[in-house]
Design an enzyme around this catalytic site. Structure first.
Site, PDB file in Angstrom:
ATOM      1  N   GLY A   1       0.766  -1.285   0.166  1.00 12.98           N
ATOM      2  CA  GLY A   1      -0.156   0.011  -0.162  1.00 12.98           C
ATOM      3  C   GLY A   1       0.713   1.277  -0.082  1.00 12.98           C
ATOM      4  N   ARG A   2       2.057   1.070   0.461  1.00 11.98           N
ATOM      5  CA  ARG A   2       2.781   2.161   0.470  1.00 11.98           C
ATOM      6  C   ARG A   2       4.338   2.128   0.214  1.00 11.98           C
ATOM      7  NH1 ARG A   2       3.150   4.045   6.537  1.00 11.98           N
ATOM      8  NH2 ARG A   2       2.894   2.132   7.646  1.00 11.98           N
TER       9      ARG A   2
ATOM     10  N   ASP B   1      -3.101   6.878   2.254  1.00 11.80           N
ATOM     11  CA  ASP B   1      -2.417   7.898   1.338  1.00 11.80           C
ATOM     12  C   ASP B   1      -1.133   7.325   0.892  1.00 11.80           C
ATOM     13  OD1 ASP B   1      -0.941   7.641   3.596  1.00 11.80           O
ATOM     14  OD2 ASP B   1      -1.384   9.665   4.420  1.00 11.80           O
TER      15      ASP B   1
ATOM     16  N   ARG C   1      14.431   0.623   2.011  1.00 14.07           N
ATOM     17  CA  ARG C   1      14.847  -0.536   2.290  1.00 14.07           C
ATOM     18  C   ARG C   1      15.518  -1.430   1.301  1.00 14.07           C
ATOM     19  NH1 ARG C   1       9.178  -2.180   5.338  1.00 14.07           N
ATOM     20  NH2 ARG C   1       8.564  -2.540   3.231  1.00 14.07           N
TER      21      ARG C   1
ATOM     22  N   ASP D   1       1.096 -10.756   6.925  1.00 13.96           N
ATOM     23  CA  ASP D   1       1.730  -9.935   5.952  1.00 13.96           C
ATOM     24  C   ASP D   1       3.012  -9.444   6.238  1.00 13.96           C
ATOM     25  OD1 ASP D   1      -0.432  -8.907   7.604  1.00 13.96           O
ATOM     26  OD2 ASP D   1       0.479  -7.048   6.683  1.00 13.96           O
TER      27      ASP D   1
ATOM     28  N   ASP E   1       9.265  -4.987   8.350  1.00 13.83           N
ATOM     29  CA  ASP E   1       7.983  -3.866   8.754  1.00 13.83           C
ATOM     30  C   ASP E   1       8.156  -3.362  10.108  1.00 13.83           C
ATOM     31  OD1 ASP E   1       7.174  -4.010   6.219  1.00 13.83           O
ATOM     32  OD2 ASP E   1       5.197  -4.688   6.622  1.00 13.83           O
TER      33      ASP E   1
HETATM   34  P1  AMP Z   1       1.353  -2.920   8.413  1.00 17.68           P
HETATM   35  O1  AMP Z   1       0.295  -3.133   9.458  1.00 17.68           O
HETATM   36  O2  AMP Z   1       1.892  -1.356   8.570  1.00 17.68           O
HETATM   37  O3  AMP Z   1       2.309  -3.804   7.758  1.00 17.68           O
HETATM   38  O4  AMP Z   1       0.333  -2.520   7.099  1.00 17.68           O
HETATM   39  C1  AMP Z   1      -0.771  -3.384   6.800  1.00 17.68           C
HETATM   40  C2  AMP Z   1      -1.249  -2.921   5.248  1.00 17.68           C
HETATM   41  O5  AMP Z   1      -1.723  -1.742   5.171  1.00 17.68           O
HETATM   42  C3  AMP Z   1      -0.276  -3.163   4.049  1.00 17.68           C
HETATM   43  O6  AMP Z   1      -1.010  -3.613   3.046  1.00 17.68           O
HETATM   44  C4  AMP Z   1       0.395  -1.816   4.116  1.00 17.68           C
HETATM   45  O7  AMP Z   1       0.852  -1.531   2.710  1.00 17.68           O
HETATM   46  C5  AMP Z   1      -1.080  -0.993   4.351  1.00 17.68           C
HETATM   47  N1  AMP Z   1      -0.670   0.269   4.755  1.00 17.68           N
HETATM   48  C6  AMP Z   1      -0.392   0.786   5.977  1.00 17.68           C
HETATM   49  N2  AMP Z   1      -0.262   2.178   6.056  1.00 17.68           N
HETATM   50  C7  AMP Z   1      -0.460   2.694   4.906  1.00 17.68           C
HETATM   51  C8  AMP Z   1      -0.750   4.008   4.042  1.00 17.68           C
HETATM   52  N3  AMP Z   1      -0.546   5.044   4.927  1.00 17.68           N
HETATM   53  N4  AMP Z   1      -1.084   4.071   2.848  1.00 17.68           N
HETATM   54  C9  AMP Z   1      -1.244   2.825   2.006  1.00 17.68           C
HETATM   55  N5  AMP Z   1      -1.210   1.655   2.682  1.00 17.68           N
HETATM   56  C10 AMP Z   1      -0.818   1.509   4.007  1.00 17.68           C
HETATM   57 MG    MG Z   2       3.271  -4.716   6.672  1.00 21.21          MG
END
Ligand code: AMP
Ligand code: MG
Length: 531
Positions: free
Chosen positions: A125-126, A157, A208, A287, A297
């Site tokens: 997502g980012r 975002d 990264r 994930d 992550d």
């Molecule tokens: P995380 O828990 O940070 O590993 O994120 C879980 C999911 O949410 C992953 O698919 C990330 O890419 C997405 N994600 C987290 N924050 C954002 C953001 N600000 N914008 C887009 N996708 C996000």
């Molecule tokens: Mg993640």
């Protein structure tokens, strides 16, 4: 502000005149993006899409990891390269504003279980994979985090804030310094672009580096998607990971089963390593689990301070699913989710899943064995005895009862004099960490007789123990100071901590406070999923 910026002069100096640099275009291998194109062409099941970052206004370097750059064979001033003859400068590339020739920017799809619940499709997502570059330490994928929205952003975002990006940059390098397998951080760029979280913050991009960013969730995605060709894509993903990252398994009769075995092994070792340095990941969703057994992550992570086995570092984890004590079990839970995803590729398991269960259950020996080996090393024991695990657990109980600081206790234990009684003044530094001195003495007698039984020499033991019991870990309050200064434009603390944490086992002059107890205010720091 401009005066403060000056403190990080080597980074913010203008591009060198007439200097431009990028890897040779043919150094970019981009094998994962190529695999995606192949699966798309053959089965209409791409692993992701070619993509470009959103423009990031006014980027500035916060930190550049010259050690890692040197490891991957890049020249000293790589980051100062200016735009020239159509070749973008490094700052543009590592803020997501441009790409070098040969890069194939790509963002990938995956799914996963979050907090124990199937979350369906997630994806980068980012994160934006710029490409995979050949290097003296083997091919490395280079990925931006926070480069803007992607097709997998789910209305978020696509950005990361400076606060969380500093934490990721510093912690991934701190973990590397500790010897824990991890994704690395090559650079950190900040921008004044506002980003809305609980308050308005500003954007940043971490670069990264890892041999691969493939997660358990990639396999879950293709196992459960139900789209045409999804199992062919799943097999292609297994083949890819085995051929490039587990080549020793390439000739196994069933690669999926062999891969599961390899991942169980690495995950067991990773969990033991995390536990041994008091690292809490905070969001061990499938994930966020690397298929290579890397720490990946960095979000609401934390290192243990006053020892509490049930410590929850993630403020959003109200049930403590990902507490320190639960991590090894969660690692196992996640491996079960991976096994489930690989099942369709294991024909032997069609009628009876026992072959898969057998592989999975090796975790029940592998983790405790890996953990015992880590505790043994932390206690400076050389011979291996069945009760070593218990000896460590007894110490942990005593530490928990006294809320003794995890890192400081083990470090001071290096200098414990087993040839003297526990109550001797020489042993006061560690003994005084325990409110219940009598309980410590009981344990210390047991420890001393264990050491004597193997003819341990205190001075030599101290040497060994100092190589596995760090002086410095990235405690929340240390990151917090660096963040607060950086938010005012002064990046010097980020750079100082990066330096310090590269050698966490060596006492460094001027860093006494970093080796000490966290200040009172550290308890008020709340770290959540918001990043
Ligand atoms: P995380 O828990 O940070 O590993 O994120 C879980 C999911 O949410 C992953 O698919 C990330 O890419 C997405 N994600 C987290 N924050 C954002 C953001 N600000 N914008 C887009 N996708 C996000
Ligand atoms: Mg993640």
């Amino acid at each position: 502000m401009s005066k403060l910026r000056h403190m990080s002069a080597p980074l913010s100096s203008p591009p060198l005149q007439n200097f431009s640099w990028s890897p040779e275009p043919e150094q970019w291998l981009n094998r994962f993006a190529r695999l995606s194109a192949e699966t798309q062409a053959r089965w209409q099941a791409p692993l992701g899409v070619s993509w470009q970052g959103d423009p990031l206004p006014m980027p500035a370097w916060v930190a550049v990891n010259q050690g890692l750059a040197a490891d991957i064979g890049w020249p000293e001033h790589w980051h100062l390269g200016a735009e020239s003859a159509g070749l973008p400068g490094a700052l543009s590339v590592f803020s997501g504003n441009a790409a070098w020739p040969g890069m194939a920017p790509f963002t990938s799809v995956y799914s996963g279980h979050q907090f124990g619940v199937w979350a369906g499709q997630l994806g980068d997502g980012r994160a934006l994979l710029l490409g995979e570059v050949d290097s003296p330490i083997g091919p490395q994928e280079i990925q931006l985090k926070g480069a803007g929205a992607t097709p997998y952003s789910r209305r978020a975002d696509g950005r990361a804030v400076l606060r969380s990006s500093i934490r990721e940059y510093l912690c991934s390098e701190a973990m590397h310094g500790l010897g824990v397998p991890t994704t690395r951080a090559l650079s950190l760029v900040a921008s004044p672009q506002p980003v809305r979280r609980e308050t308005i913050e500003t954007a940043a991009v971490v670069t990264r580096v890892a041999p691969s960013f493939i997660r358990f969730g990639h396999f879950e995605h293709f196992a459960h998607s139900g789209e045409p060709g999804h199992l062919d894509a799943l097999q292609a993903l297994v083949d890819f990971v085995v051929e490039h990252h587990y080549p020793e398994l390439a000739n196994e009769p069933n690669r999926a089963l062999a891969l599961l075995d390899g991942v169980v092994k690495r995950t067991a070792e990773l969990m033991a390593h995390w536990q041994s340095v008091g690292f809490c990941h905070g969001v061990m969703n499938t994930d966020n689990m690397s298929i290579l057994g890397l720490t990946i992550d960095y979000g609401p992570f934390g290192f243990l301070d006053a020892f509490d086995p049930n410590h929850i570092c993630n403020h959003s984890d109200d049930r403590g699913r990902y507490s320190w004590n639960n991590q090894p079990q969660i690692g196992y839970w996640n491996l079960r989710a991976l096994a489930q995803a690989l099942l369709p590729l294991i024909p032997e398991a069609k009628d009876d899943a026992q072959v898969v269960i057998d592989v999975l259950q090796t975790y029940e020996q592998r983790f405790p064995e890996a953990m015992r080996a880590r505790w043994r090393a932390k206690l400076g024991l050389q011979a291996s005895q069945d009760e070593d695990g218990e000896l460590a657990v007894a110490l942990l109980h005593t530490m928990a009862a006294s809320k003794a600081d995890f890192t400081i206790t083990f470090r001071r234990l290096c200098d414990y004099r087993a040839d003297l009684p526990p109550e001797h003044a020489a042993n006061a530094p560690v003994r005084d960490l325990f409110l219940d001195r009598a309980a410590f003495d009981v344990w210390a007698h047991r420890y001393a007789s264990r050491l004597q039984a193997e003819g341990s020499v205190d001075a030599e033991r101290a040497q060994r123990m100092r190589r596995v019991n760090p002086v410095y870990v990235l405690r929340n309050h240390m990151a917090e100071v660096a963040i607060q200064r950086a938010q005012k434009g002064d990046y010097s603390e980020v750079q100082r901590l990066h330096q310090l944490l590269q050698r966490p086992f060596d006492e460094q002059p001027g860093a006494e406070a970093d080796a000490g107890f966290p200040p009172e205010w550290a308890q008020a720091i709340e770290v959540s999923c918001s990043s």
